[in-house]
Design an enzyme around this catalytic site. Sequence first.
Site, PDB file in Angstrom:
ATOM      1  N   HIS A 107      28.826  38.075  11.778  1.00 56.93           N
ATOM      2  CA  HIS A 107      29.402  38.965  10.515  1.00 56.93           C
ATOM      3  C   HIS A 107      29.506  40.214  10.671  1.00 56.93           C
ATOM      4  O   HIS A 107      28.883  41.027  10.255  1.00 56.93           O
ATOM      5  CB  HIS A 107      28.380  38.375   9.511  1.00 56.93           C
ATOM      6  CG  HIS A 107      28.338  37.305   9.013  1.00 56.93           C
ATOM      7  ND1 HIS A 107      27.377  36.150   9.532  1.00 56.93           N
ATOM      8  CD2 HIS A 107      29.070  36.341   8.231  1.00 56.93           C
ATOM      9  CE1 HIS A 107      27.531  35.194   8.817  1.00 56.93           C
ATOM     10  NE2 HIS A 107      28.721  35.068   8.283  1.00 56.93           N
ATOM     11  N   HIS A 111      34.907  39.521  12.447  1.00 59.27           N
ATOM     12  CA  HIS A 111      35.126  38.340  11.578  1.00 59.27           C
ATOM     13  C   HIS A 111      35.802  38.772  10.484  1.00 59.27           C
ATOM     14  O   HIS A 111      36.978  37.837   9.694  1.00 59.27           O
ATOM     15  CB  HIS A 111      33.838  37.917  11.317  1.00 59.27           C
ATOM     16  CG  HIS A 111      33.672  37.219   9.989  1.00 59.27           C
ATOM     17  ND1 HIS A 111      34.225  35.485  10.032  1.00 59.27           N
ATOM     18  CD2 HIS A 111      33.104  37.142   8.753  1.00 59.27           C
ATOM     19  CE1 HIS A 111      33.975  35.243   8.957  1.00 59.27           C
ATOM     20  NE2 HIS A 111      33.350  35.915   8.063  1.00 59.27           N
ATOM     21  N   HIS A 146      34.371  41.534   2.628  1.00 59.82           N
ATOM     22  CA  HIS A 146      33.635  40.423   2.072  1.00 59.82           C
ATOM     23  C   HIS A 146      32.325  40.352   2.558  1.00 59.82           C
ATOM     24  O   HIS A 146      31.422  39.888   2.114  1.00 59.82           O
ATOM     25  CB  HIS A 146      34.593  39.286   2.122  1.00 59.82           C
ATOM     26  CG  HIS A 146      34.582  38.555   3.636  1.00 59.82           C
ATOM     27  ND1 HIS A 146      35.268  39.030   4.433  1.00 59.82           N
ATOM     28  CD2 HIS A 146      33.677  37.555   3.859  1.00 59.82           C
ATOM     29  CE1 HIS A 146      35.117  38.125   5.603  1.00 59.82           C
ATOM     30  NE2 HIS A 146      33.930  37.566   5.221  1.00 59.82           N
ATOM     31  N   ASP A 147      32.312  41.147   3.839  1.00 60.66           N
ATOM     32  CA  ASP A 147      31.038  40.806   4.398  1.00 60.66           C
ATOM     33  C   ASP A 147      30.343  42.326   4.902  1.00 60.66           C
ATOM     34  O   ASP A 147      29.627  42.379   5.807  1.00 60.66           O
ATOM     35  CB  ASP A 147      31.135  40.005   5.964  1.00 60.66           C
ATOM     36  CG  ASP A 147      30.751  38.591   5.420  1.00 60.66           C
ATOM     37  OD1 ASP A 147      30.093  38.289   4.618  1.00 60.66           O
ATOM     38  OD2 ASP A 147      31.259  37.790   6.225  1.00 60.66           O
ATOM     39  N   ASP A 266      37.364  32.279   5.290  1.00 55.72           N
ATOM     40  CA  ASP A 266      36.089  32.724   5.944  1.00 55.72           C
ATOM     41  C   ASP A 266      35.254  31.721   6.695  1.00 55.72           C
ATOM     42  O   ASP A 266      34.593  32.112   7.786  1.00 55.72           O
ATOM     43  CB  ASP A 266      35.152  33.105   4.677  1.00 55.72           C
ATOM     44  CG  ASP A 266      33.809  33.683   4.882  1.00 55.72           C
ATOM     45  OD1 ASP A 266      33.860  34.266   6.063  1.00 55.72           O
ATOM     46  OD2 ASP A 266      32.736  33.480   4.043  1.00 55.72           O
TER      47      ASP A 266
END
Length: 316
Positions: A107, A111, A146-147, A266
């Site tokens: 992550h 990614h 998003h991460d 994702d």
Amino acid sequence: GHSFQFCTNMADACKRQRVSDDPLAQVTNEDALQVLRGLGRFDFDVLSLEELLRGRQLCVTAGESFRQRGLLEELHAEGCFDQSVKSKLGKYLGQIEDRYVSTVAYHNATHAADTLATAWWLLQATYFSELSNLDRFIVVVACAIHDVAHPGRNNVFQSKVMSETAIRYNDRAILENMHSATAFEIMLQDESLNWFSTLSKDFKASNGKTENLQQYTRKGLVDLVLGTDMAKHKEHEEFVKSLSPGKALDGTKLMPILECVVHAADVSNACKPAVLMKQWTQRLLLEFWEQGDEEMSRGLEISHLCDREAGLRSIA
């Protein structure tokens, strides 16, 4: 001799890294440009881009997606943004990339870049031909953030140890809430990063209505990031099954549909060509096993897929 080697290594690193103060600027590395020509295909190889750029693969992938459609220029022409958006957005995404933890096996910023590129591919489907430029932009930024700041330990672990983040978000979408909040905190820490402020608050839509694009964009980004919570996977599946085959994009269901796009991107690694899939699988298992090792050292039950010994036996 050592000084010469150090300088040579630094020179090589500078060639791999961006050659501009603008994180979104097009790279000049020929090998990287060759890889970027694959953006828009399902087999886009962001892992090779990571090797070539060593630290700006997310910004470069985002910048190339914007260039492919002239997205920022179109949004400015439509009156969505003022002219300062590109500079502020570039600096912002550079800060976002820096906040990804490079020592986290899976992550990380690579990614995020892969998720962005896969969502970009999905949006090329005819089904999305009428999707607005602003909604495409929201998807790109949501994938990028998003991460952000992911610690390499999942929601189950956060809840087990009652981490500070788990306490703050009451064990609900723990990391997803943190990612979204962190992304906005970074943006608001310095005016030079605040691309959000360049969004129109009184945009005149084609239907004659006035829209506050800051409110619309914030809601969209939060929804898409929270939609990456694996706890929502079944809900996304059922929603996709409920859509009528062959029907045009339903604007009344737009954000739930885009949530499914980002979520699908994702978790798409298992569907990629074998040479890419195997590398992503190795990274994910390494991260899971590191979590399992820590759980074992804390005397906790080892989470699903996080048992290193069992995992190694299964592939022996």
